[in-house]
Motif scaffolding. Structure first.
Motif, PDB file in Angstrom:
ATOM      1  N   GLN A  72      -0.608   5.196   5.960  1.00 27.23           N
ATOM      2  CA  GLN A  72      -0.730   4.197   4.901  1.00 27.23           C
ATOM      3  C   GLN A  72      -2.140   4.227   4.337  1.00 27.23           C
ATOM      4  OE1 GLN A  72      -0.205  -0.191   5.888  1.00 27.23           O
ATOM      5  NE2 GLN A  72       1.706   0.207   4.787  1.00 27.23           N
ATOM      6  N   ARG A  73      -2.243   4.064   3.027  1.00 27.32           N
ATOM      7  CA  ARG A  73      -3.560   4.029   2.406  1.00 27.32           C
ATOM      8  C   ARG A  73      -4.374   2.881   3.000  1.00 27.32           C
ATOM      9  NH1 ARG A  73      -4.061   2.381  -3.697  1.00 27.32           N
ATOM     10  NH2 ARG A  73      -4.547   0.358  -2.763  1.00 27.32           N
ATOM     11  N   TYR A  74      -5.598   3.176   3.377  1.00 28.21           N
ATOM     12  CA  TYR A  74      -6.471   2.173   3.984  1.00 28.21           C
ATOM     13  C   TYR A  74      -6.863   1.120   2.960  1.00 28.21           C
ATOM     14  CZ  TYR A  74     -10.763   0.128   5.890  1.00 28.21           C
ATOM     15  OH  TYR A  74     -11.730  -0.743   6.328  1.00 28.21           O
TER      16      TYR A  74
ATOM     17  N   PHE B 153      -0.711  13.648   1.576  1.00 25.14           N
ATOM     18  CA  PHE B 153      -0.885  12.205   1.420  1.00 25.14           C
ATOM     19  C   PHE B 153      -2.335  11.813   1.676  1.00 25.14           C
ATOM     20  CE2 PHE B 153      -0.874   7.829   2.995  1.00 25.14           C
ATOM     21  CZ  PHE B 153      -0.092   7.182   2.052  1.00 25.14           C
ATOM     22  N   ALA B 154      -2.931  12.368   2.729  1.00 31.04           N
ATOM     23  CA  ALA B 154      -4.317  12.044   3.068  1.00 31.04           C
ATOM     24  C   ALA B 154      -5.272  12.552   1.996  1.00 31.04           C
ATOM     25  CB  ALA B 154      -4.665  12.629   4.425  1.00 31.04           C
TER      26      ALA B 154
ATOM     27  N   PRO C 206       0.830  -1.208   0.000  1.00 32.41           N
ATOM     28  CA  PRO C 206       0.000   0.000   0.000  1.00 32.41           C
ATOM     29  C   PRO C 206       0.865   1.259   0.000  1.00 32.41           C
ATOM     30  CG  PRO C 206      -0.677  -1.520   1.740  1.00 32.41           C
ATOM     31  CD  PRO C 206       0.632  -2.008   1.230  1.00 32.41           C
TER      32      PRO C 206
ATOM     33  N   GLU D  65      -4.621  12.876  -1.143  1.00 30.92           N
ATOM     34  CA  GLU D  65      -4.441  12.074  -2.350  1.00 30.92           C
ATOM     35  C   GLU D  65      -5.116  10.718  -2.240  1.00 30.92           C
ATOM     36  OE1 GLU D  65      -0.821  10.022  -4.994  1.00 30.92           O
ATOM     37  OE2 GLU D  65      -0.347  11.401  -3.334  1.00 30.92           O
ATOM     38  N   HIS D  66      -5.078  10.109  -1.033  1.00 29.52           N
ATOM     39  CA  HIS D  66      -5.550   8.733  -0.883  1.00 29.52           C
ATOM     40  C   HIS D  66      -6.867   8.606  -0.129  1.00 29.52           C
ATOM     41  CE1 HIS D  66      -1.858   7.103  -2.574  1.00 29.52           C
ATOM     42  NE2 HIS D  66      -1.173   7.927  -1.805  1.00 29.52           N
TER      43      HIS D  66
ATOM     44  N   THR E  89       2.547   4.382   1.230  1.00 27.23           N
ATOM     45  CA  THR E  89       2.891   4.649   2.622  1.00 27.23           C
ATOM     46  C   THR E  89       3.816   5.850   2.695  1.00 27.23           C
ATOM     47  OG1 THR E  89       2.822   2.250   3.036  1.00 27.23           O
ATOM     48  CG2 THR E  89       3.821   3.622   4.745  1.00 27.23           C
TER      49      THR E  89
ATOM     50  N   ASP F 256      -9.208   8.038   2.831  1.00 28.02           N
ATOM     51  CA  ASP F 256      -9.040   7.439   4.151  1.00 28.02           C
ATOM     52  C   ASP F 256      -7.670   6.770   4.258  1.00 28.02           C
ATOM     53  OD1 ASP F 256     -11.528   8.240   4.974  1.00 28.02           O
ATOM     54  OD2 ASP F 256     -12.503   6.355   4.440  1.00 28.02           O
ATOM     55  N   VAL F 257      -6.966   7.080   5.322  1.00 31.83           N
ATOM     56  CA  VAL F 257      -5.656   6.493   5.547  1.00 31.83           C
ATOM     57  C   VAL F 257      -5.591   5.950   6.973  1.00 31.83           C
ATOM     58  CG1 VAL F 257      -4.517   8.022   3.904  1.00 31.83           C
ATOM     59  CG2 VAL F 257      -4.619   8.675   6.315  1.00 31.83           C
TER      60      VAL F 257
END
Length: 318
Positions: A196-198, A150-151, A136, A153-154, A138, A156-157
């Protein structure tokens, strides 16, 4: 030839392996480095161009020339149980014990130098990528702006600890938690954060690698579950076959890491993809063996009882 197990006095997982070794008639010595000096005694002799060393625990004496293998399971801090413990005594005892064991020609599960590197989460993810696992997205960061980006872009993390639960009171430590892009990330500046991406998983996978043998178990996850280690899902661990692609990646990972034993955790999504989460070089297997009947302890005992040097030891890769 004797198997040496370095672990604490209370270790049910180690008990399972000791029982298997006894069944095969393989001599075993169990030592907690915390009991040295005190309950345990050591002596290493470098003289006349030769080396010899001895360990004594409860009247049982082990010569380094009769050392078959070493299993570094869950050892205590050297000299922790001494009558007058101190950081200096711990350092001196560690030098004496591990310096003596490193000098012996033996097999390691796992060699401490390889194990120390294998604990590092950023390094784990890099090796997992090189080994062909699905990893994933990270980020490890102390920059709030990077965490926010990062959040966004992805979506829920997951935020979690890189080193595991802290000893004693956790203080400001945050358990594995699902967060959204609208979270205030200013606290990231106070210490490194692992984001990390959920992965929306339908099951947790624990895969235990013992030498070249693989044992995989699966437990169905509850909808929205974040961390399968906590909470009762109402499901049990069940044995599952290891996909060929995963098996090849596992063998490549342990080769690169120089490990004889490794416990892998994966998240299985709706598309049957096993996402690499982490690899614990000393992870427990007792709970999986008890629920699935997989003979992991017997495999560990068989590996430890073998003769000859282990090519995963760092000395052989110089």
């Amino acid at each position: 030839m004797t198997v040496l197990i370095l672990t604490s006095e209370e270790d049910v997982t180690a008990d399972m392996v000791v029982a298997r070794l006894h069944e095969t008639g393989t001599p075993v010595m169990r030592l907690d480095p915390a009991d040295l000096p005190g309950k345990a005694v050591l002596s290493a002799d470098f003289a006349h161009g030769d080396f010899d060393g001895h360990l004594s625990v409860n009247g049982h004496v082990l010569s380094m020339g009769g050392l078959r293998s070493v299993w570094v399971r869950r050892p205590g801090e050297p000299a922790a149980h001494a009558s007058h413990p101190s950081p200096w005594l711990t350092a001196e005892t560690r030098q004496a014990l591990y310096g003596m064991l490193y000098s012996a020609a033996t097999r390691w599960m796992n060699h401490p130098r390889n194990a120390d590197q294998a604990r590092l989460k950023p390094w784990q993810l890099r090796v997992a990528h090189l080994s062909g696992f699905a990893v994933p997205p990270t980020v490890f960061t102390t920059a709030p702006r990077v965490a926010q980006q990062f959040a966004r872009e992805h979506g829920d993390v997951v935020v979690k600890s890189a080193s595991g639960p802290p000893p004693g009171e956790p203080g400001l430590a945050l358990p594995t938690t699902l967060i959204g892009p609208d979270t205030d990330f200013s606290g990231v500046a106070a210490g490194p954060a692992l984001l990390q991406r959920y992965i929306a998983k339908r099951a947790d996978i624990r895969l235990t690698c013992v030498g070249h043998r693989l044992f995989a178990a699966r437990k169905t996850a509850e909808p929205g579950q974040v961390d399968g280690r906590y909470g009762d899902t109402g499901h049990s661990w069940e044995p599952v076959p290891v996909p060929d692609r995963i098996g090849k990646s596992v063998h490549e990972y342990v080769r690169l890491a120089g490990l004889a034993y490794a416990a892998f955790d994966f998240a299985e999504d709706e598309d049957d993809i096993w996402w690499f989460l982490e690899c614990n070089q000393s992870g427990q297997f007792g709970f999986v063996e008890l629920e699935t009947g997989q003979p992991v302890s017997a495999a560990v005992a068989q590996w430890l009882a073998q003769r000859g040097p282990d090519r995963r030891a760092p000395e052989s890769r110089r």
